[in-house]
Design an enzyme around this catalytic site. Structure first.
Site, PDB file in Angstrom:
ATOM      1  N   SER A  17       0.850  -1.186   0.000  1.00  0.00           N
ATOM      2  CA  SER A  17       0.000   0.000   0.000  1.00  0.00           C
ATOM      3  C   SER A  17       0.892   1.243   0.000  1.00  0.00           C
ATOM      4  O   SER A  17       2.120   1.136   0.030  1.00  0.00           O
ATOM      5  CB  SER A  17      -0.917  -0.021   1.215  1.00  0.00           C
ATOM      6  OG  SER A  17      -0.133  -0.052   2.380  1.00  0.00           O
ATOM      7  N   GLY A  20       0.755   5.540  -3.748  1.00  0.00           N
ATOM      8  CA  GLY A  20       0.292   6.784  -4.372  1.00  0.00           C
ATOM      9  C   GLY A  20      -0.775   6.540  -5.424  1.00  0.00           C
ATOM     10  O   GLY A  20      -0.835   7.219  -6.439  1.00  0.00           O
ATOM     11  N   GLN A 198       4.983  -9.037 -11.303  1.00  0.00           N
ATOM     12  CA  GLN A 198       4.449 -10.214 -12.009  1.00  0.00           C
ATOM     13  C   GLN A 198       3.409 -10.932 -11.151  1.00  0.00           C
ATOM     14  O   GLN A 198       2.348 -11.327 -11.625  1.00  0.00           O
ATOM     15  CB  GLN A 198       5.585 -11.201 -12.309  1.00  0.00           C
ATOM     16  CG  GLN A 198       6.633 -10.679 -13.260  1.00  0.00           C
ATOM     17  CD  GLN A 198       7.771 -11.683 -13.389  1.00  0.00           C
ATOM     18  OE1 GLN A 198       7.562 -12.884 -13.322  1.00  0.00           O
ATOM     19  NE2 GLN A 198       8.982 -11.195 -13.591  1.00  0.00           N
ATOM     20  N   CYS A 386      -9.354  25.438  13.762  1.00  0.00           N
ATOM     21  CA  CYS A 386     -10.352  24.668  14.507  1.00  0.00           C
ATOM     22  C   CYS A 386      -9.932  24.534  15.973  1.00  0.00           C
ATOM     23  O   CYS A 386     -10.038  25.494  16.729  1.00  0.00           O
ATOM     24  CB  CYS A 386     -10.603  23.332  13.827  1.00  0.00           C
ATOM     25  SG  CYS A 386     -12.216  22.648  14.255  1.00  0.00           S
ATOM     26  N   GLY A 388      -7.081  24.727  17.039  1.00  0.00           N
ATOM     27  CA  GLY A 388      -6.064  25.768  17.174  1.00  0.00           C
ATOM     28  C   GLY A 388      -6.681  27.112  17.515  1.00  0.00           C
ATOM     29  O   GLY A 388      -6.155  27.891  18.322  1.00  0.00           O
ATOM     30  N   GLN A 390      -9.554  27.392  19.015  1.00  0.00           N
ATOM     31  CA  GLN A 390     -10.105  27.240  20.367  1.00  0.00           C
ATOM     32  C   GLN A 390      -9.000  27.429  21.410  1.00  0.00           C
ATOM     33  O   GLN A 390      -9.208  28.087  22.432  1.00  0.00           O
ATOM     34  CB  GLN A 390     -10.786  25.876  20.499  1.00  0.00           C
ATOM     35  CG  GLN A 390     -11.963  25.712  19.519  1.00  0.00           C
ATOM     36  CD  GLN A 390     -12.588  24.318  19.535  1.00  0.00           C
ATOM     37  OE1 GLN A 390     -12.099  23.407  20.191  1.00  0.00           O
ATOM     38  NE2 GLN A 390     -13.671  24.159  18.785  1.00  0.00           N
ATOM     39  N   GLU A 410     -14.615  20.650  26.361  1.00  0.00           N
ATOM     40  CA  GLU A 410     -14.116  19.353  25.871  1.00  0.00           C
ATOM     41  C   GLU A 410     -13.034  18.796  26.807  1.00  0.00           C
ATOM     42  O   GLU A 410     -12.877  17.592  26.925  1.00  0.00           O
ATOM     43  CB  GLU A 410     -13.535  19.522  24.452  1.00  0.00           C
ATOM     44  CG  GLU A 410     -13.078  18.215  23.818  1.00  0.00           C
ATOM     45  CD  GLU A 410     -12.530  18.373  22.396  1.00  0.00           C
ATOM     46  OE1 GLU A 410     -12.483  19.503  21.874  1.00  0.00           O
ATOM     47  OE2 GLU A 410     -12.152  17.336  21.815  1.00  0.00           O
ATOM     48  N   ARG A 467     -17.429  19.966  17.201  1.00  0.00           N
ATOM     49  CA  ARG A 467     -18.593  19.909  18.087  1.00  0.00           C
ATOM     50  C   ARG A 467     -18.643  21.106  19.026  1.00  0.00           C
ATOM     51  O   ARG A 467     -19.671  21.455  19.546  1.00  0.00           O
ATOM     52  CB  ARG A 467     -18.512  18.671  18.982  1.00  0.00           C
ATOM     53  CG  ARG A 467     -18.704  17.366  18.259  1.00  0.00           C
ATOM     54  CD  ARG A 467     -18.803  16.201  19.253  1.00  0.00           C
ATOM     55  NE  ARG A 467     -18.391  14.962  18.611  1.00  0.00           N
ATOM     56  CZ  ARG A 467     -19.166  14.268  17.788  1.00  0.00           C
ATOM     57  NH1 ARG A 467     -20.384  14.659  17.530  1.00  0.00           N
ATOM     58  NH2 ARG A 467     -18.716  13.149  17.241  1.00  0.00           N
ATOM     59  N   HIS A 512     -11.915  24.690   8.458  1.00  0.00           N
ATOM     60  CA  HIS A 512     -10.680  24.069   7.944  1.00  0.00           C
ATOM     61  C   HIS A 512     -10.336  24.628   6.560  1.00  0.00           C
ATOM     62  O   HIS A 512     -10.686  24.018   5.542  1.00  0.00           O
ATOM     63  CB  HIS A 512     -10.852  22.547   7.878  1.00  0.00           C
ATOM     64  CG  HIS A 512     -10.874  21.903   9.219  1.00  0.00           C
ATOM     65  ND1 HIS A 512      -9.727  21.493   9.864  1.00  0.00           N
ATOM     66  CD2 HIS A 512     -11.898  21.639  10.063  1.00  0.00           C
ATOM     67  CE1 HIS A 512     -10.046  20.986  11.048  1.00  0.00           C
ATOM     68  NE2 HIS A 512     -11.361  21.064  11.190  1.00  0.00           N
ATOM     69  N   GLU A 514      -7.641  24.585   4.981  1.00  0.00           N
ATOM     70  CA  GLU A 514      -6.718  23.743   4.201  1.00  0.00           C
ATOM     71  C   GLU A 514      -7.451  22.857   3.201  1.00  0.00           C
ATOM     72  O   GLU A 514      -6.875  22.432   2.199  1.00  0.00           O
ATOM     73  CB  GLU A 514      -5.862  22.882   5.151  1.00  0.00           C
ATOM     74  CG  GLU A 514      -6.575  21.741   5.889  1.00  0.00           C
ATOM     75  CD  GLU A 514      -7.247  22.172   7.197  1.00  0.00           C
ATOM     76  OE1 GLU A 514      -7.512  23.382   7.366  1.00  0.00           O
ATOM     77  OE2 GLU A 514      -7.526  21.285   8.046  1.00  0.00           O
TER      78      GLU A 514
HETATM   79  N1  GLN Z   1     -12.215  19.026  19.198  1.00  0.00           N
HETATM   80  C1  GLN Z   1     -12.700  20.289  18.741  1.00  0.00           C
HETATM   81  C2  GLN Z   1     -14.186  20.260  18.511  1.00  0.00           C
HETATM   82  O1  GLN Z   1     -14.766  19.221  18.371  1.00  0.00           O
HETATM   83  C3  GLN Z   1     -11.990  20.739  17.490  1.00  0.00           C
HETATM   84  C4  GLN Z   1     -12.249  19.879  16.295  1.00  0.00           C
HETATM   85  C5  GLN Z   1     -11.265  20.060  15.175  1.00  0.00           C
HETATM   86  O2  GLN Z   1     -10.195  20.634  15.392  1.00  0.00           O
HETATM   87  N2  GLN Z   1     -11.579  19.567  14.000  1.00  0.00           N
HETATM   88  O3  GLN Z   1     -14.807  21.287  18.441  1.00  0.00           O
END
Ligand code: GLN
Length: 556
Positions: A17, A20, A198, A386, A388, A390, A410, A467, A512, A514
């Site tokens: 695996s 690519g 092969q 995300c 980050g 928080q 959390e 969440r 996100h 990215e």
């Molecule tokens: N754990 C956080 C939340 O659920 C951030 C989630 C994340 O970074 N995708 O809100």
């Protein structure tokens, strides 16, 4: 008018695996799109999870979220980046989805009287899912379908049987099988070895599939003799043996396989007329990725720093942003637990930018929070994604608002200041699968903010997977201390972007970014973050230059 015949390309993998296959499939899709064809692409994952959303990143790597909120395999990220198109839940199918559909149907009585079996019920469901993507805004010319796993795995057998049947149903000129294998170079023998290839092609033949094209992943170009040998043993013409030699950047793969004539072979086999096309723009992107003028160091403080696949889209977003800034972005993976042990100075002092990516769970959180505080103090450009974002909120509340026990619900149920709290609609949810706030949501940006400057527009849409959220009860106390909320969801008032203006570049986003970055168009926030890191580096260098003579003078 007769209905157009959709053409099928199936991509299987052999030997090992991680060769690519996803990038290879995406590259073929890219080239065919450049030939003017309407292409759709799909991945089958043979595991029983309904989607990868419930898997640990160590098992599976990143979960790639689509616009429609489906949680998918990271190869879908490659597909979107190469094709520059938004895909949907129909583009990633798992064994779990196939079986749950068939079992639900059985319970409804759809197969009354029949014994429900892998062949034909499961294989028919697989074939239906393949055919379904033959229509998106009209008819598709070519469907590319990647079968996850490696030939020989028990789990992938029904998928291989289904594609074998499609081969039979639509005939040779409408169906093409590409098999990706490994041709390793053995140091002690001083040569490449074809035996594993092969064997894996033979294994495919035993299932009833004859590979039409063998795509050989190999560390060095294959000679004509080796291609002839592979061709002979694998029952294909040597010209159908394509070398996929290791390259510096994955964006080089389409150029490489085009030079090897793969797209030409595909068009000839499927009897599709060719279109003149050029790859100049793509070559320029690859050139910029490979030979940038500048360099910056970005520290990524995360949990899965040993497993780069867990942050695949972030890595790619930096490649794109680096190319646009003519900069090589050197990523330094820093375990936030190490920061907890040794403090941030040791790891972050040399960094030109600090990024905290998304994540779940309490482990390493305090390290991340102290990384934010360090970036604030040392005025190092900071980007929080995300989790980050928080962490940035918690760090800010503790540092500037005297909320010493500020935390996220959390990680702490005892904190009296949950500046990050569970979203209201999450409170009643008990099921774990596909139950987060997922997919694309709108965000309105505040004028003159860093975000607004980056995007150059007021309304944006970004993808989510979380969440917890910024607790709006703390809006006043934080903003009074200089915190800025510069992006908000217009329907729910949910905070999407935070900034700290008393800093060179400090941005946290609940979404996100990215996931939407493309080689042809870097994500605006990544682009600006890299630019800020470059400025930070230049300022640092300038101050060193100025202070050097001063140091000399002081010595005298
Ligand atoms: N754990 C956080 C939340 O659920 C951030 C989630 C994340 O970074 N995708 O809100």
């Amino acid at each position: 008018m007769s209905k157009k015949q959709v053409k099928y390309i199936f991509v299987t993998g052999g030997v090992v695996s991680s060769l690519g296959k996803g990038v290879a499939s995406a590259s073929i899709a890219f080239l065919l799109k450049r030939h003017g064809l309407k292409v759709n692409i799909q991945k089958f994952d043979p595991y029983i999870n309904v989607d990868p959303g419930t898997m640990n990143p160590f098992q599976h790597g990143e979960v790639f979220v689509l616009e429609d909120g489906s949680e998918t395999d990271l190869d879908l990220g490659h597909y979107e980046r190469f094709l520059d198109e938004n895909l949907t839940k129909d583009n990633n199918i798992t064994t779990g989805q196939i079986y749950s559909t068939v079992i639900n149907r059985e319970r409804k009585g759809d197969y009354l009287g029949a014994t429900v079996q892998v062949v034909p019920h499961i294989t028919n469901e697989i074939k239906d899912r393949i055919k379904k993507i033959g229509k998106i805004n009209g008819e598709v010319d070519v469907i590319i379908c990647e079968i996850g796993g490696t030939v020989g795995d028990i789990e992938s057998l029904p998928f291989l049987e289904a594609i074998r049947q499609i081969g039979l149903e639509y005939g040779h000129e409408n169906v093409l099988f590409i098999h990706l294998t490994l041709v390793p170079f053995i140091d002690s023998a001083g040569e490449v070895k074809t035996k594993p290839t092969q064997h894996s092609v033979k294994e495919l033949r035993e299932i009833g599939i004859q590979a039409d094209i063998i795509l050989c992943r190999t560390p060095r170009p294959l000679s004509r003799e080796i291609k002839e040998k592979i061709g002979l043993f694998c029952n294909v013409s040597p010209k159908n043996v394509i070398t996929a030699v290791d390259v510096e950047t994955i964006y080089e793969i389409p150029l490489l396989i085009h030079e090897e004539g793969l797209d030409q072979l595909v068009l000839e086999h499927l009897k599709i007329g060719k279109n003149n096309f050029q790859l100049r723009d793509w070559k320029e992107i690859v050139q910029r990725i490979k030979s940038p003028l500048h360099q910056v160091n970005i520290g990524i403080c995360g949990k899965y720093t040993n497993l780069k696949d867990a942050y695949k889209s972030i890595i790619e977003a930096f490649v794109h942003a680096g190319a646009e800034n003519d900069t090589k972005v050197e990523l330094h993976w820093i375990s936030s637990e190490e920061i907890e042990k040794d403090g941030p100075q040791k790891y972050l002092a040399e960094m030109d930018g600090v990024l905290i990516p998304g994540g779940f769970g309490e482990r390493g959180i305090e390290g991340k929070i102290s990384a934010v505080q360090y970036a604030i103090e040392k005025k190092i450009p900071f980007f929080g994604i995300c989790l980050g974002m928080q962490c940035a909120t918690i760090a800010f509340a503790r540092k500037f608002c005297d909320l010493r026990d500020a935390n996220s619900a959390e990680f702490s149920t005892s904190s009296t200041n949950p500046v990050i709290d569970l979203m209201e609609e999450q409170k009643k949810i008990t099921l774990k699968g596909a139950s987060m706030r997922l997919g694309a949501y709108t965000c309105v940006l505040e004028k003159n903010s860093l975000a607004h400057k980056a995007y150059g527009q007021e309304k944006i849409s970004e993808r989510h997977r979380h969440r917890y959220e910024f607790n709006n009860k703390y809006k006043d106390v934080l903003t009074k201390a200089g915190f800025k909320i510069t992006g908000v969801n217009p329907d729910t008032n949910l905070v999407e972007i935070i900034e700290y203006p008393n800093h060179p570049w400090f941005v946290g986003v609940q979404f996100h970014p990215e996931l939407k970055s493309k080689p042809t168009k870097a994500h605006p926030l990544f682009r600006e973050f890299v630019k800020a890191a470059l400025q930070h580096k230049n300022l640092k260098l300038d101050s060193q230059l100025i202070s050097e003579p001063e140091k000399v003078a002081a010595k005298k």
